[in-house]
Every structure is written in C-alpha cells, then in structure tokens.
Design a protein around this motif. Structure first.
Motif, PDB file in Angstrom:
ATOM      1  N   ASP A 227       0.849  -1.205   0.000  1.00 22.09           N
ATOM      2  CA  ASP A 227       0.000   0.000   0.000  1.00 22.09           C
ATOM      3  C   ASP A 227       0.873   1.239   0.000  1.00 22.09           C
ATOM      4  O   ASP A 227       1.898   1.286   0.670  1.00 22.09           O
ATOM      5  CB  ASP A 227      -0.877   0.022   1.257  1.00 22.09           C
ATOM      6  N   ALA A 228       0.438   2.242  -0.738  1.00 25.90           N
ATOM      7  CA  ALA A 228       1.187   3.479  -0.756  1.00 25.90           C
ATOM      8  C   ALA A 228       1.004   4.185   0.568  1.00 25.90           C
ATOM      9  O   ALA A 228      -0.063   4.165   1.167  1.00 25.90           O
ATOM     10  CB  ALA A 228       0.686   4.354  -1.902  1.00 25.90           C
ATOM     11  N   GLY A 229       2.072   4.827   1.015  1.00 27.84           N
ATOM     12  CA  GLY A 229       1.981   5.615   2.227  1.00 27.84           C
ATOM     13  C   GLY A 229       1.508   7.009   1.907  1.00 27.84           C
ATOM     14  O   GLY A 229       0.909   7.260   0.853  1.00 27.84           O
ATOM     15  N   VAL A 230       1.780   7.921   2.808  1.00 27.96           N
ATOM     16  CA  VAL A 230       1.447   9.323   2.587  1.00 27.96           C
ATOM     17  C   VAL A 230       2.434   9.877   1.552  1.00 27.96           C
ATOM     18  O   VAL A 230       3.642   9.693   1.690  1.00 27.96           O
ATOM     19  CB  VAL A 230       1.549  10.125   3.901  1.00 27.96           C
TER      20      VAL A 230
ATOM     21  N   LEU B  12       0.099   7.993  13.771  1.00 29.22           N
ATOM     22  CA  LEU B  12       0.164   8.838  12.601  1.00 29.22           C
ATOM     23  C   LEU B  12       1.106   8.216  11.590  1.00 29.22           C
ATOM     24  O   LEU B  12       2.136   7.650  11.954  1.00 29.22           O
ATOM     25  CB  LEU B  12       0.704  10.228  12.953  1.00 29.22           C
ATOM     26  N   PHE B  13       0.756   8.358  10.331  1.00 23.05           N
ATOM     27  CA  PHE B  13       1.612   7.895   9.249  1.00 23.05           C
ATOM     28  C   PHE B  13       2.131   9.137   8.531  1.00 23.05           C
ATOM     29  O   PHE B  13       1.344   9.904   7.974  1.00 23.05           O
ATOM     30  CB  PHE B  13       0.827   6.987   8.301  1.00 23.05           C
ATOM     31  N   PHE B  14       3.437   9.292   8.565  1.00 24.74           N
ATOM     32  CA  PHE B  14       4.057  10.494   8.014  1.00 24.74           C
ATOM     33  C   PHE B  14       4.543  10.265   6.589  1.00 24.74           C
ATOM     34  O   PHE B  14       5.027   9.180   6.240  1.00 24.74           O
ATOM     35  CB  PHE B  14       5.260  10.911   8.860  1.00 24.74           C
ATOM     36  N   GLY B  15       4.467  11.328   5.800  1.00 18.35           N
ATOM     37  CA  GLY B  15       5.149  11.335   4.525  1.00 18.35           C
ATOM     38  C   GLY B  15       6.626  11.595   4.723  1.00 18.35           C
ATOM     39  O   GLY B  15       7.101  11.775   5.854  1.00 18.35           O
ATOM     40  N   GLU B  16       7.354  11.621   3.624  1.00 19.69           N
ATOM     41  CA  GLU B  16       8.800  11.800   3.707  1.00 19.69           C
ATOM     42  C   GLU B  16       9.196  13.263   3.818  1.00 19.69           C
ATOM     43  O   GLU B  16      10.369  13.570   3.997  1.00 19.69           O
ATOM     44  CB  GLU B  16       9.475  11.149   2.513  1.00 19.69           C
ATOM     45  N   GLY B  17       8.233  14.143   3.702  1.00 26.29           N
ATOM     46  CA  GLY B  17       8.501  15.557   3.914  1.00 26.29           C
ATOM     47  C   GLY B  17       8.833  16.321   2.648  1.00 26.29           C
ATOM     48  O   GLY B  17       9.269  15.750   1.641  1.00 26.29           O
ATOM     49  N   SER B  18       8.597  17.622   2.723  1.00 23.96           N
ATOM     50  CA  SER B  18       8.980  18.545   1.654  1.00 23.96           C
ATOM     51  C   SER B  18       9.963  19.544   2.249  1.00 23.96           C
ATOM     52  O   SER B  18       9.603  20.292   3.174  1.00 23.96           O
ATOM     53  CB  SER B  18       7.762  19.299   1.114  1.00 23.96           C
ATOM     54  N   ARG B  19      11.183  19.513   1.760  1.00 27.96           N
ATOM     55  CA  ARG B  19      12.203  20.439   2.278  1.00 27.96           C
ATOM     56  C   ARG B  19      12.130  21.734   1.491  1.00 27.96           C
ATOM     57  O   ARG B  19      12.376  21.751   0.287  1.00 27.96           O
ATOM     58  CB  ARG B  19      13.594  19.822   2.177  1.00 27.96           C
ATOM     59  N   LEU B  20      11.792  22.804   2.191  1.00 29.35           N
ATOM     60  CA  LEU B  20      11.646  24.120   1.559  1.00 29.35           C
ATOM     61  C   LEU B  20      12.807  25.016   1.946  1.00 29.35           C
ATOM     62  O   LEU B  20      13.114  25.163   3.126  1.00 29.35           O
ATOM     63  CB  LEU B  20      10.336  24.773   1.995  1.00 29.35           C
ATOM     64  N   THR B  21      13.422  25.618   0.938  1.00 30.67           N
ATOM     65  CA  THR B  21      14.464  26.616   1.159  1.00 30.67           C
ATOM     66  C   THR B  21      14.039  27.901   0.476  1.00 30.67           C
ATOM     67  O   THR B  21      13.788  27.905  -0.732  1.00 30.67           O
ATOM     68  CB  THR B  21      15.817  26.158   0.593  1.00 30.67           C
TER      69      THR B  21
ATOM     70  N   ILE C 258      -3.123   8.508   3.172  1.00 32.02           N
ATOM     71  CA  ILE C 258      -3.406   7.102   2.953  1.00 32.02           C
ATOM     72  C   ILE C 258      -4.907   6.921   2.746  1.00 32.02           C
ATOM     73  O   ILE C 258      -5.722   7.502   3.486  1.00 32.02           O
ATOM     74  CB  ILE C 258      -2.900   6.264   4.133  1.00 32.02           C
ATOM     75  N   SER C 259      -5.260   6.137   1.756  1.00 34.72           N
ATOM     76  CA  SER C 259      -6.668   5.913   1.455  1.00 34.72           C
ATOM     77  C   SER C 259      -7.396   5.325   2.662  1.00 34.72           C
ATOM     78  O   SER C 259      -6.916   4.368   3.295  1.00 34.72           O
ATOM     79  CB  SER C 259      -6.782   4.936   0.270  1.00 34.72           C
TER      80      SER C 259
ATOM     81  N   PHE D   9      -6.442   7.323  10.978  1.00 33.60           N
ATOM     82  CA  PHE D   9      -7.868   7.057  11.040  1.00 33.60           C
ATOM     83  C   PHE D   9      -8.308   7.352  12.458  1.00 33.60           C
ATOM     84  O   PHE D   9      -7.998   6.605  13.376  1.00 33.60           O
ATOM     85  CB  PHE D   9      -8.167   5.605  10.657  1.00 33.60           C
ATOM     86  N   SER D  10      -8.994   8.464  12.633  1.00 35.30           N
ATOM     87  CA  SER D  10      -9.288   8.930  13.988  1.00 35.30           C
ATOM     88  C   SER D  10     -10.287   8.050  14.705  1.00 35.30           C
ATOM     89  O   SER D  10     -10.355   8.033  15.913  1.00 35.30           O
ATOM     90  CB  SER D  10      -9.811  10.367  13.950  1.00 35.30           C
ATOM     91  N   GLY D  11     -11.082   7.302  13.975  1.00 34.87           N
ATOM     92  CA  GLY D  11     -12.101   6.505  14.620  1.00 34.87           C
ATOM     93  C   GLY D  11     -11.539   5.465  15.563  1.00 34.87           C
ATOM     94  O   GLY D  11     -12.151   5.102  16.550  1.00 34.87           O
TER      95      GLY D  11
END
Lengths: 115, 112
Positions: A1-4, A104-113, A26-27, A96-98
């Motif tokens: 399954d694909a993650g975030v 929590l399932f985290f994505g790999e992040g977006s590094r912003l400069t 995540i779906s 899934f809050s229920g």
C-alpha cells in the motif's frame, strides 16, 4: 500500500514567491495533519483536518500560510509570500481517527528553502 | 496544557551500549503514550506505544513502560546498533483525542 505521498520533495524559491506543498493521505484515513520541522523550533503542528474540515489551525504562523483539503485524498499547504524564515521541512501525516490509536503515518517531507 | 519533556541530545554512544532516553509528561486523565523514531531524511514512524498505566510497549529491541506514578515513559534498549542512529520523539494522546503532543526529540548517534 502506498503511504502518505508529499510533493515536491525539495523546493528552492526566492523570497516573495508563492509556494504550494501537496499531500495525498493514505486511502481510508480521515484525519490529516501538517507539521513543520526546524532545528530551532523542533516539530510544530500547523493545522489538522478531520473529515476534510479544519479542526485546529492555531499553529499556523500567520496569514501568509493557508491550508485546504478539498477532498479526502488531497491537501495543500500554501505560503504566500514566502520568507527565508519559512525554510523548513514540512511533513504531512494521516490517521484514522475513529480507532483513536494515535498512530500517525508520516510522509517523507517537503524540504523548503527560501532564499 | 498537555506537555511532553524529553532529555536533550545529542546522545552519543558506542555500538552495543545501553540506551536510555528519558520522557516525562504532563496531562490530565489517562493519556496514551508513544515513541516515534525519525531516521535521517525520513518522516516519523511509530516505534512503540502504551495505552494504560503499567503497560509495556516494545518493538525492535526497544522497550518503554507507562509509569503513571512518575508520569514517565522512558525508552530503553539493551544493545544499540549503528542503525539505531535517529531522532526519537516521545508523544502523548489524550483519551478520545486526535492530536498528538510531541516532545522536542532526542538525537541519538551510535558509533561503530
């Protein structure tokens, strides 16, 4: 399954430009969180959504930041205009809050400069 | 309000050494407690959790016991490896809540 899934992974921009970060949770997950991580301030919760509705945006730094979740499979975090102090890694996470498990399932992040 | 306090890093130790990372919390009621790990260049991932007092969470050789009397959830591993080098975050979740409260993170560096 694909993650975030987050995009872009890296973004370099100049001060004053608009930045849009994207997230696909995540779906089946119904809660989505945006975090910012810096060396100085650590991990900060910016905003979170439950069932596509913003529940708590108290962590959003200022009006330059906005977040949307138009549907259950997509969210954006926008910074306009960007400033050098916005440089950070931005994480999206979903759950899934229920179940109330707290995982929590985290994505790999977006590094912003911002130059 | 709720808060989580962790020992500041970095923690530097040799391979096969014993690791302890202290974590204490402040919260009303009976929160669930978590340890998340962040490997270099990655997002956080759940390492272990405990949902009630005296529960012990364990995973990958790591353990932590929920101590309500001392409001603590210290992370331990008996013999660390270089691959355990990461940042470790302690967190709590209030009952019926949806928002985790994270500690500041502790960077661990294991040298061969």
């Amino acid at each position: 399954d694909a993650g975030v899934i987050q995009s872009p992974r890296h973004e370099v921009t100049e001060m004053g430009q608009e930045v849009t970060l994207r997230c696909k949770p995540i779906s089946g997950h119904n809660s989505l969180f945006w975090y910012r991580q810096t060396m100085m301030r650590g991990l900060e919760l910016l905003i979170y959504f439950n069932n596509n509705v913003p529940i708590d945006d108290s962590g959003m730094p200022e009006d330059r930041f906005s977040a949307k979740m138009p549907n259950a499979s997509f969210s954006t975090l926008k910074i306009q205009p960007s400033e050098p102090r916005d440089s950070a890694v931005y994480f999206c996470a979903s759950s899934f809050s229920g179940r109330g498990t707290g995982e929590l399932f985290f994505g790999e992040g977006s590094r912003l400069t911002v130059l | 309000g709720d808060s989580v306090t962790q020992m500041e890093g970095p923690v530097t130790l040799s391979e096969e050494a014993f690791l302890t990372i202290n974590c204490t919390y402040t919260a009303t009621g009976y929160p669930s407690l978590f340890w998340y790990v962040q490997y270099p260049g990655e997002g956080l991932q759940l390492l272990l959790k405990a949902t009630k007092a005296d529960d012990k969470g364990s995973n990958k050789g790591f353990e932590a016991t929920y101590r309500k009397e001392t409001t603590s959830f210290h992370l331990e591993k008996g013999s660390v490896q270089v691959s355990d080098s990461a940042v470790y975050f302690c967190a709590l979740l209030k009952a019926a809540g949806n928002k985790l409260t994270f500690g500041g993170g502790t960077r661990v560096l294991v040298k061969p």
